[in-house]
Scaffold this active site. Structure first.
Site, short mmCIF file in Angstrom:
data_model
loop_
_atom_site.label_atom_id
_atom_site.label_comp_id
_atom_site.label_asym_id
_atom_site.label_seq_id
_atom_site.Cartn_x
_atom_site.Cartn_y
_atom_site.Cartn_z
N GLY A 1 43.69 45.89 40.03
CA GLY A 1 42.44 45.39 39.42
C GLY A 1 41.40 46.48 39.48
N GLY B 1 37.73 45.26 42.32
CA GLY B 1 38.72 46.32 42.58
C GLY B 1 38.07 47.69 42.64
N TYR B 2 37.18 47.98 41.67
CA TYR B 2 36.57 49.30 41.65
C TYR B 2 35.72 49.54 42.89
CZ TYR B 2 33.58 53.23 40.89
OH TYR B 2 32.91 54.41 41.10
N GLY C 1 38.21 46.04 38.02
CA GLY C 1 36.96 45.45 37.56
C GLY C 1 35.91 45.57 38.66
N ASN C 2 34.99 44.63 38.71
CA ASN C 2 33.91 44.69 39.68
C ASN C 2 34.45 44.79 41.11
OD1 ASN C 2 32.30 42.86 41.72
ND2 ASN C 2 30.80 43.81 40.39
N LYS D 1 31.27 23.73 42.56
CA LYS D 1 31.91 24.52 41.49
C LYS D 1 31.71 23.78 40.18
CE LYS D 1 34.28 28.35 41.14
NZ LYS D 1 34.09 29.53 42.00
P1 NAD Z 1 36.61 41.57 36.50
O1 NAD Z 1 36.76 40.83 35.24
O2 NAD Z 1 35.44 42.47 36.69
O3 NAD Z 1 37.91 42.49 36.73
C1 NAD Z 1 39.20 42.00 36.63
C2 NAD Z 1 40.15 43.20 36.62
O4 NAD Z 1 41.48 42.72 36.63
C3 NAD Z 1 40.05 44.09 35.38
O5 NAD Z 1 40.14 45.45 35.77
C4 NAD Z 1 41.30 43.74 34.58
O6 NAD Z 1 41.76 44.82 33.80
C5 NAD Z 1 42.25 43.44 35.70
N1 NAD Z 1 43.39 42.66 35.26
C6 NAD Z 1 43.43 41.62 34.39
N2 NAD Z 1 44.69 41.21 34.22
C7 NAD Z 1 45.47 41.99 35.01
C8 NAD Z 1 46.84 42.05 35.28
N3 NAD Z 1 47.71 41.23 34.68
N4 NAD Z 1 47.27 42.98 36.15
C9 NAD Z 1 46.43 43.83 36.76
N5 NAD Z 1 45.11 43.82 36.55
C10 NAD Z 1 44.64 42.91 35.68
O7 NAD Z 1 36.69 40.48 37.67
P2 NAD Z 1 36.16 40.60 39.16
O8 NAD Z 1 34.78 40.09 39.25
O9 NAD Z 1 36.48 41.96 39.67
O10 NAD Z 1 37.07 39.50 39.91
C11 NAD Z 1 38.40 39.81 40.31
C12 NAD Z 1 38.86 38.73 41.27
O11 NAD Z 1 37.99 38.65 42.40
C13 NAD Z 1 38.90 37.30 40.70
O12 NAD Z 1 39.96 36.60 41.31
C14 NAD Z 1 37.58 36.71 41.18
O13 NAD Z 1 37.63 35.28 41.25
C15 NAD Z 1 37.51 37.33 42.56
N6 NAD Z 1 36.16 37.35 43.15
C16 NAD Z 1 35.15 37.99 42.53
C17 NAD Z 1 33.89 38.06 43.11
C18 NAD Z 1 32.77 38.83 42.48
O14 NAD Z 1 31.72 38.96 43.13
N7 NAD Z 1 32.94 39.39 41.30
C19 NAD Z 1 33.66 37.41 44.35
C20 NAD Z 1 34.71 36.75 44.97
C21 NAD Z 1 35.96 36.73 44.36
#
Ligand code: NAD
Length: 419
Positions: free
Chosen positions: A215, A220-221, A217-218, A103
């Site tokens: 959530g 959640g959606y 984002g990537n 990391k």
């Molecule tokens: P992202 O930035 O695409 O999306 C984050 C989402 O969280 C957004 O919709 C934002 O509006 C929402 N959000 C922010 N603050 C909030 C709050 N207080 N309450 C509710 N929603 C809130 O990020 P992501 O890539 O979707 O990552 C989300 C989580 O998943 C993180 O913990 C990340 O470490 C983890 N993760 C991501 C991946 C990946 O491939 N992207 C892989 C493993 C783990």
């Protein structure tokens, strides 16, 4: 409060009596192979220069090259990268990809930088650690506040520094630079594969299983999208502005279109910045977590289910799609209430699994169609789930500790085989 690294060590201690490691091997698991830090200097747009503190932690590479993201955040610290790299060692081993844990990060608030300054910072990071990363050494990826574009700059800088093409040095790249098809959807889709397996074991019928996703984002959606396609009933979703609750179930694709059109889609009900068809109602993030649904899926931030709100959770299962959304204190309270937490190291490992596929494609110079990526992803996720579930049943451990036992044993086996 314990630091992230103290927490990681504490978790390791909890499985001490269940893993096949002798004292020396167990002590080795607590140590990092390397924790590197450098002060990097870049020129700012106004001609002044500015220094930033940067880290790369390499925990254990018994299974293969170190793997883990690079985060740009003001909260980055040596303690944090040490914890996150240790968790990456377990996660890679749990999902069965031949990587160790790494990391990295830079202490910076990227919102205070221009795009040009950000690019100079990303390139300076790679120059600082060019001797420590590489396709067969340590393979970084995007993390908080870094994305495919940043990976593109970093790849270009690395290749310039070493003088050869080496797309396998980083994953999460743009498709044009060797990114993998399906990587964008992979974390969410992988989580749905895990949920499907869990549902089979527990006799949950998808059509009757209600889900609330925090959530949008990537992760959640795409989780909501594929859960809906698999027949589950997604009834609530939210983002940082709040959420929407549609008891009869919502269609994530329409919800997303509706959000992008700012509520202008016909029949669309819009709250905060999340929208859906009429019959929805406005809901706060706190309310979403406490809904009477079958599965709550935190997919946004860490530490959202904590000691203060754990008693309000009504769902029977929590699928951790974000990293670290349920604190240790909350999990203890949930376990007493019979609520199962399906841990992040299993549920969201589809991301690193597909990073592995990207690295494989880069190293052989042969690229797969999206369907091939998804087929391979399904196989890995289902195998990981089955192995964790067996340990959970056999040893009567929580799903989290069962996942750690699986991952740690695989790392220890590799350490023994190297001796
Ligand atoms: P992202 O930035 O695409 O999306 C984050 C989402 O969280 C957004 O919709 C934002 O509006 C929402 N959000 C922010 N603050 C909030 C709050 N207080 N309450 C509710 N929603 C809130 O990020 P992501 O890539 O979707 O990552 C989300 C989580 O998943 C993180 O913990 C990340 O470490 C983890 N993760 C991501 C991946 C990946 O491939 N992207 C892989 C493993 C783990």
């Amino acid at each position: 409060m314990e630091s992230a690294h103290e927490n990681a060590i504490k978790q390791l201690e909890q499985v001490k009596n269940h893993v096949k490691a002798n004292t020396e091997e167990f002590e080795k698991l607590k140590q990092h192979d390397r924790v590197l830090s450098q002060t990097i200097e870049i020129e700012m747009d106004d001609g002044t220069s500015h220094e930033f503190l940067a880290f790369r932690a390499q925990h254990n590479d018994a299974l293969g090259p170190y793997k883990g993201g690079i985060r740009f955040h003001s909260g980055v610290s040596e303690d944090e990268v040490k914890a996150l790299s240790m968790w990456m060692t377990w996660k890679c081993a749990i999902v069965g990809v031949p990587f160790g844990g790494g990391k990295g990060g830079i202490v910076v608030d990227p919102k205070t930088l221009s795009e040009e300054e950000l690019e100079r910072l990303a390139r300076a990071y790679v120059r600082a650690f060019a001797n420590d990363i590489g396709p067969w050494k340590d393979v970084p990826a995007p993390d908080v506040n870094t994305n495919a574009k940043v990976m593109g700059w970093m790849l270009a800088e690395y290749e310039k520094t070493v003088g050869v093409h080496a797309p396998g040095v980083l994953t999460g790249k743009p498709l044009e630079l060797g990114g993998s098809r399906g990587r964008e959807q992979a974390t969410g889709l992988g989580g749905v594969y895990v949920l499907e397996q869990w549902a089979k074991k527990k006799g949950l019928l998808p059509g009757k299983t209600t889900i609330a996703v925090q959530g949008w984002g990537n992760v959640g959606y795409w989780f909501a999208y594929f859960a809906n396609r698999a027949g589950f009933k997604v009834v609530a979703v939210s983002d940082s502005q709040g959420g929407v609750y549609v008891p009869k179930g919502l269609d994530p694709r329409i919800t997303m279109e509706c959000k992008q059109e700012k509520g202008q889609v016909s029949g669309c009900y819009c709250v905060g910045s999340v929208c859906d068809v009429k019959n929805g109602s406005k809901i706060t993030n706190e309310e979403l977590l406490a809904l009477k649904v079958d599965v709550v899926v935190p997919a946004a931030l860490e530490s959202v289910i904590i000691g203060e709100n754990a008693s309000q959770i009504q769902a029977k299962q929590i699928l951790e799609m974000a990293n670290g959304p349920v604190t240790a204190e909350a999990e203890e309270m949930l376990t007493k209430k019979g609520i199962v937490v399906i841990p992040d190291v299993l549920a969201n490992s589809g991301g690193v699994a597909t990073s592995y596929f990207e690295w494989v494609q880069n190293n052989m110079g042969y690229y797969w169609e999206e369907t091939e990526v998804f087929t391979k992803l399904k196989k890995l996720m289902e195998a990981a789930f089955t192995s964790v579930y067996e340990i959970h049943q056999e040893k009567k451990l929580s799903m989290r500790l069962a996942a750690y036992v699986l991952g740690i044993n695989r790392v220890v086996e590799a350490m023994k085989a190297r001796r």
